[in-house]
Design a protein around this motif. Sequence first.
Motif, PDB file in Angstrom:
ATOM      1  N   THR A  58       0.801  -1.228   0.000  1.00 21.42           N
ATOM      2  CA  THR A  58       0.000   0.000   0.000  1.00 21.42           C
ATOM      3  C   THR A  58       0.833   1.277   0.000  1.00 21.42           C
ATOM      4  OG1 THR A  58      -0.086   0.139   2.415  1.00 21.42           O
ATOM      5  CG2 THR A  58      -1.753  -1.218   1.354  1.00 21.42           C
ATOM      6  N   GLY A  59       2.118   1.155   0.312  1.00 17.50           N
ATOM      7  CA  GLY A  59       2.972   2.328   0.435  1.00 17.50           C
ATOM      8  C   GLY A  59       3.144   2.782   1.865  1.00 17.50           C
ATOM      9  N   ALA A  60       2.319   2.233   2.786  1.00 13.34           N
ATOM     10  CA  ALA A  60       2.378   2.674   4.181  1.00 13.34           C
ATOM     11  C   ALA A  60       1.933   1.550   5.100  1.00 13.34           C
ATOM     12  CB  ALA A  60       1.485   3.894   4.387  1.00 13.34           C
ATOM     13  N   ILE A  72       6.566   1.992   8.411  1.00  9.54           N
ATOM     14  CA  ILE A  72       7.311   1.858   7.166  1.00  9.54           C
ATOM     15  C   ILE A  72       6.533   2.503   6.026  1.00  9.54           C
ATOM     16  CG2 ILE A  72       8.415   0.224   5.595  1.00  9.54           C
ATOM     17  CD1 ILE A  72       7.415  -1.091   8.919  1.00  9.54           C
ATOM     18  N   PHE A  73       7.263   3.268   5.213  1.00 11.00           N
ATOM     19  CA  PHE A  73       6.604   4.007   4.136  1.00 11.00           C
ATOM     20  C   PHE A  73       7.460   4.034   2.872  1.00 11.00           C
ATOM     21  CE2 PHE A  73       5.657   5.900   8.254  1.00 11.00           C
ATOM     22  CZ  PHE A  73       4.267   5.867   8.285  1.00 11.00           C
ATOM     23  N   GLN A  74       6.773   4.151   1.761  1.00 12.04           N
ATOM     24  CA  GLN A  74       7.464   4.502   0.529  1.00 12.04           C
ATOM     25  C   GLN A  74       8.022   5.906   0.734  1.00 12.04           C
ATOM     26  OE1 GLN A  74       5.100   5.327  -3.063  1.00 12.04           O
ATOM     27  NE2 GLN A  74       6.285   3.692  -4.039  1.00 12.04           N
ATOM     28  N   TYR A  75       9.291   6.092   0.421  1.00 11.50           N
ATOM     29  CA  TYR A  75       9.954   7.351   0.780  1.00 11.50           C
ATOM     30  C   TYR A  75       9.248   8.579   0.237  1.00 11.50           C
ATOM     31  CZ  TYR A  75      13.241  11.161   1.037  1.00 11.50           C
ATOM     32  OH  TYR A  75      13.805  12.392   1.286  1.00 11.50           O
ATOM     33  N   LYS A  76       8.936   8.599  -1.042  1.00  9.79           N
ATOM     34  CA  LYS A  76       8.318   9.788  -1.637  1.00  9.79           C
ATOM     35  C   LYS A  76       6.977  10.100  -0.994  1.00  9.79           C
ATOM     36  CE  LYS A  76      10.596   9.458  -6.156  1.00  9.79           C
ATOM     37  NZ  LYS A  76      10.386   9.282  -7.620  1.00  9.79           N
ATOM     38  N   LEU A  77       6.243   9.057  -0.620  1.00 11.13           N
ATOM     39  CA  LEU A  77       4.933   9.239  -0.005  1.00 11.13           C
ATOM     40  C   LEU A  77       5.049   9.948   1.342  1.00 11.13           C
ATOM     41  CD1 LEU A  77       1.855   8.570   0.150  1.00 11.13           C
ATOM     42  CD2 LEU A  77       2.519   6.454   1.304  1.00 11.13           C
ATOM     43  N   ASP A 133       1.850  10.347  15.375  1.00 10.17           N
ATOM     44  CA  ASP A 133       2.737   9.395  14.695  1.00 10.17           C
ATOM     45  C   ASP A 133       2.707   9.648  13.198  1.00 10.17           C
ATOM     46  OD1 ASP A 133       0.318   8.303  13.862  1.00 10.17           O
ATOM     47  OD2 ASP A 133       0.826   6.253  14.424  1.00 10.17           O
ATOM     48  N   ASP A 134       3.579   8.944  12.483  1.00  8.90           N
ATOM     49  CA  ASP A 134       3.729   9.196  11.049  1.00  8.90           C
ATOM     50  C   ASP A 134       2.603   8.597  10.227  1.00  8.90           C
ATOM     51  OD1 ASP A 134       6.431  10.571  11.075  1.00  8.90           O
ATOM     52  OD2 ASP A 134       6.840   8.755  12.203  1.00  8.90           O
ATOM     53  N   ALA A 135       1.997   7.520  10.725  1.00  6.63           N
ATOM     54  CA  ALA A 135       0.838   6.966  10.032  1.00  6.63           C
ATOM     55  C   ALA A 135      -0.273   8.001   9.954  1.00  6.63           C
ATOM     56  CB  ALA A 135       0.360   5.705  10.757  1.00  6.63           C
ATOM     57  N   VAL A 167      -3.402   3.119   5.678  1.00  3.41           N
ATOM     58  CA  VAL A 167      -2.181   2.536   6.227  1.00  3.41           C
ATOM     59  C   VAL A 167      -2.514   1.131   6.717  1.00  3.41           C
ATOM     60  CG1 VAL A 167      -0.376   2.769   7.961  1.00  3.41           C
ATOM     61  CG2 VAL A 167      -1.390   4.821   6.937  1.00  3.41           C
ATOM     62  N   CYS A 168      -1.818   0.147   6.188  1.00  6.55           N
ATOM     63  CA  CYS A 168      -2.100  -1.222   6.607  1.00  6.55           C
ATOM     64  C   CYS A 168      -1.413  -1.521   7.942  1.00  6.55           C
ATOM     65  CB  CYS A 168      -1.674  -2.227   5.542  1.00  6.55           C
ATOM     66  SG  CYS A 168       0.101  -2.471   5.391  1.00  6.55           S
ATOM     67  N   LEU A 169      -1.879  -2.546   8.610  1.00  7.04           N
ATOM     68  CA  LEU A 169      -1.327  -2.969   9.894  1.00  7.04           C
ATOM     69  C   LEU A 169      -0.572  -4.278   9.724  1.00  7.04           C
ATOM     70  CD1 LEU A 169      -4.453  -2.237  12.112  1.00  7.04           C
ATOM     71  CD2 LEU A 169      -2.271  -1.036  12.241  1.00  7.04           C
TER      72      LEU A 169
END
Length: 231
Positions: free
Chosen positions: A128-130, A167-172, A190-192, A203-205
């Motif tokens: 999902t990117g996140a 955890i994230f895709q950097y650009k996102l 938090d970042d989510a 944001v998936c878990l």
Amino acid sequence: MQMKNTAIVLAAGQGRRMHAKIQKQFLEIKGYPVLYYSLRCFQESHLIEDIILVTGEDSVSYCQKEIVEKYGFTKVTKVIPGGKERYDSVYQGLLACENSDYVLIHDGARPFITEEILERGLEGAKETGACAVGVPSKDTVKIADESGFIAETPDRSRVWLIQTPQIFQYKLIRNAHESIRTRDMSNVTDDAMVVEQETGIKVCLAEGSYQNIKITTPEDLGIAEVFLKNS
């Protein structure tokens, strides 16, 4: 083509609830500073290419000499000062990344991450990117109203206690942080949450661990020692 995964480890907190003379990430558990354990996990992981350590401005030299160099954390490519708030420190870490595809943002006061947690988190982020790691709540959770009375009881089967790494895709995550910085961030925890608010992406878990505790109070140090003794 292999993806470059960068760990951003946050170690700039003051830890006022610890009531100690030194910051909680530098307190020792079984002869090693709290921060050592999470850095060791990232250092030994085949999933991580580099580590950016974000600490207080007056702790940069100490971290470089007494932690990074002392324990041979060769993947730590930068030790940089953070900002006033946690989200400021995250942003500085994101700015310091170079050619990263995914970033794993982790609290240095959580010493018990594992390779398995990293694997599950990265797998979720690639979908999902996140992705945020966490655990289902063991307790019933109550939502209070402004007067301190119970207002709501959410379904426990849907309540998770969120941990790090996230955890994230950097650009996102970089774009989301740059977007939210133009507005009031006082409620950001938090970042989510940053991704949720700024991108609309779900944001998936991923499953963390009940041992992946954050060292916050003196009692947590005792619990951490028990975990290490039994590991």
